[in-house]
Design a protein around this motif. Sequence first.
Motif, PDB file in Angstrom:
ATOM      1  N   LYS A 104      40.368  -2.768  15.919  1.00 58.24           N
ATOM      2  CA  LYS A 104      38.925  -2.669  16.141  1.00 58.24           C
ATOM      3  C   LYS A 104      38.582  -2.820  17.626  1.00 58.24           C
ATOM      4  O   LYS A 104      37.723  -2.100  18.135  1.00 58.24           O
ATOM      5  CB  LYS A 104      38.188  -3.739  15.334  1.00 58.24           C
ATOM      6  CG  LYS A 104      38.236  -3.503  13.839  1.00 58.24           C
ATOM      7  CD  LYS A 104      37.546  -4.648  13.115  1.00 58.24           C
ATOM      8  CE  LYS A 104      37.638  -4.512  11.622  1.00 58.24           C
ATOM      9  NZ  LYS A 104      37.012  -5.652  10.941  1.00 58.24           N
ATOM     10  N   ASP A 105      39.242  -3.746  18.304  1.00 58.26           N
ATOM     11  CA  ASP A 105      38.931  -4.024  19.709  1.00 58.26           C
ATOM     12  C   ASP A 105      39.445  -2.956  20.671  1.00 58.26           C
ATOM     13  O   ASP A 105      38.823  -2.701  21.703  1.00 58.26           O
ATOM     14  CB  ASP A 105      39.519  -5.378  20.137  1.00 58.26           C
ATOM     15  CG  ASP A 105      38.833  -6.549  19.466  1.00 58.26           C
ATOM     16  OD1 ASP A 105      37.743  -6.372  18.886  1.00 58.26           O
ATOM     17  OD2 ASP A 105      39.405  -7.667  19.523  1.00 58.26           O
ATOM     18  N   ASN A 106      40.583  -2.340  20.345  1.00 59.76           N
ATOM     19  CA  ASN A 106      41.247  -1.481  21.326  1.00 59.76           C
ATOM     20  C   ASN A 106      41.327   0.000  20.976  1.00 59.76           C
ATOM     21  O   ASN A 106      41.505   0.820  21.881  1.00 59.76           O
ATOM     22  CB  ASN A 106      42.670  -2.001  21.561  1.00 59.76           C
ATOM     23  CG  ASN A 106      42.670  -3.402  22.104  1.00 59.76           C
ATOM     24  OD1 ASN A 106      42.183  -3.650  23.197  1.00 59.76           O
ATOM     25  ND2 ASN A 106      43.195  -4.342  21.334  1.00 59.76           N
ATOM     26  N   PHE A 107      41.236   0.341  19.692  1.00 62.38           N
ATOM     27  CA  PHE A 107      41.538   1.724  19.318  1.00 62.38           C
ATOM     28  C   PHE A 107      40.477   2.405  18.464  1.00 62.38           C
ATOM     29  O   PHE A 107      40.405   3.633  18.440  1.00 62.38           O
ATOM     30  CB  PHE A 107      42.879   1.774  18.568  1.00 62.38           C
ATOM     31  CG  PHE A 107      44.010   1.155  19.337  1.00 62.38           C
ATOM     32  CD1 PHE A 107      44.587   1.815  20.411  1.00 62.38           C
ATOM     33  CD2 PHE A 107      44.496  -0.097  19.004  1.00 62.38           C
ATOM     34  CE1 PHE A 107      45.636   1.239  21.131  1.00 62.38           C
ATOM     35  CE2 PHE A 107      45.536  -0.686  19.712  1.00 62.38           C
ATOM     36  CZ  PHE A 107      46.103  -0.012  20.780  1.00 62.38           C
ATOM     37  N   LYS A 108      39.688   1.634  17.742  1.00 55.62           N
ATOM     38  CA  LYS A 108      38.719   2.204  16.811  1.00 55.62           C
ATOM     39  C   LYS A 108      37.775   3.174  17.534  1.00 55.62           C
ATOM     40  O   LYS A 108      37.256   2.879  18.603  1.00 55.62           O
ATOM     41  CB  LYS A 108      37.914   1.095  16.142  1.00 55.62           C
ATOM     42  CG  LYS A 108      37.007   1.602  15.044  1.00 55.62           C
ATOM     43  CD  LYS A 108      36.282   0.462  14.379  1.00 55.62           C
ATOM     44  CE  LYS A 108      35.350   1.008  13.311  1.00 55.62           C
ATOM     45  NZ  LYS A 108      34.611  -0.056  12.662  1.00 55.62           N
TER      46      LYS A 108
END
Length: 113
Positions: free
Chosen positions: A65-69
């Motif tokens: 969620k923090d890096n790729f979403k």
Amino acid sequence: MIKIYHNNRCSKSRCGLEILENSGKEFEIVKYLENTPSEEELIEIINLLNISPIQLVRKNEQIWKDNFKGKELSDSEVIKAMVDNPKLIERPIVINGNKAVIGRPPETIKEII
């Protein structure tokens, strides 16, 4: 030999391990958080599962969620993300010869043993 990619903190993975233990067959446990598969190994697993790399990602993990979403990632970028962050790899994965399944639900493991 049967191989299970296992995370002991995951209830589904523990259930999958129990199914293998009860099968009476020999198997190898790969603690993939400690012994992360290489990009080549992940590609082989993905091919055995007959899925795309994104289908092996745990998209509810905070790292995702923090890096790729929401980002457009190529298959190789998704694989690299899993190698760099093995927590993103769906579990358990069980491989028996040229067959593989993600043990969700764990009963699917019975199909290949």
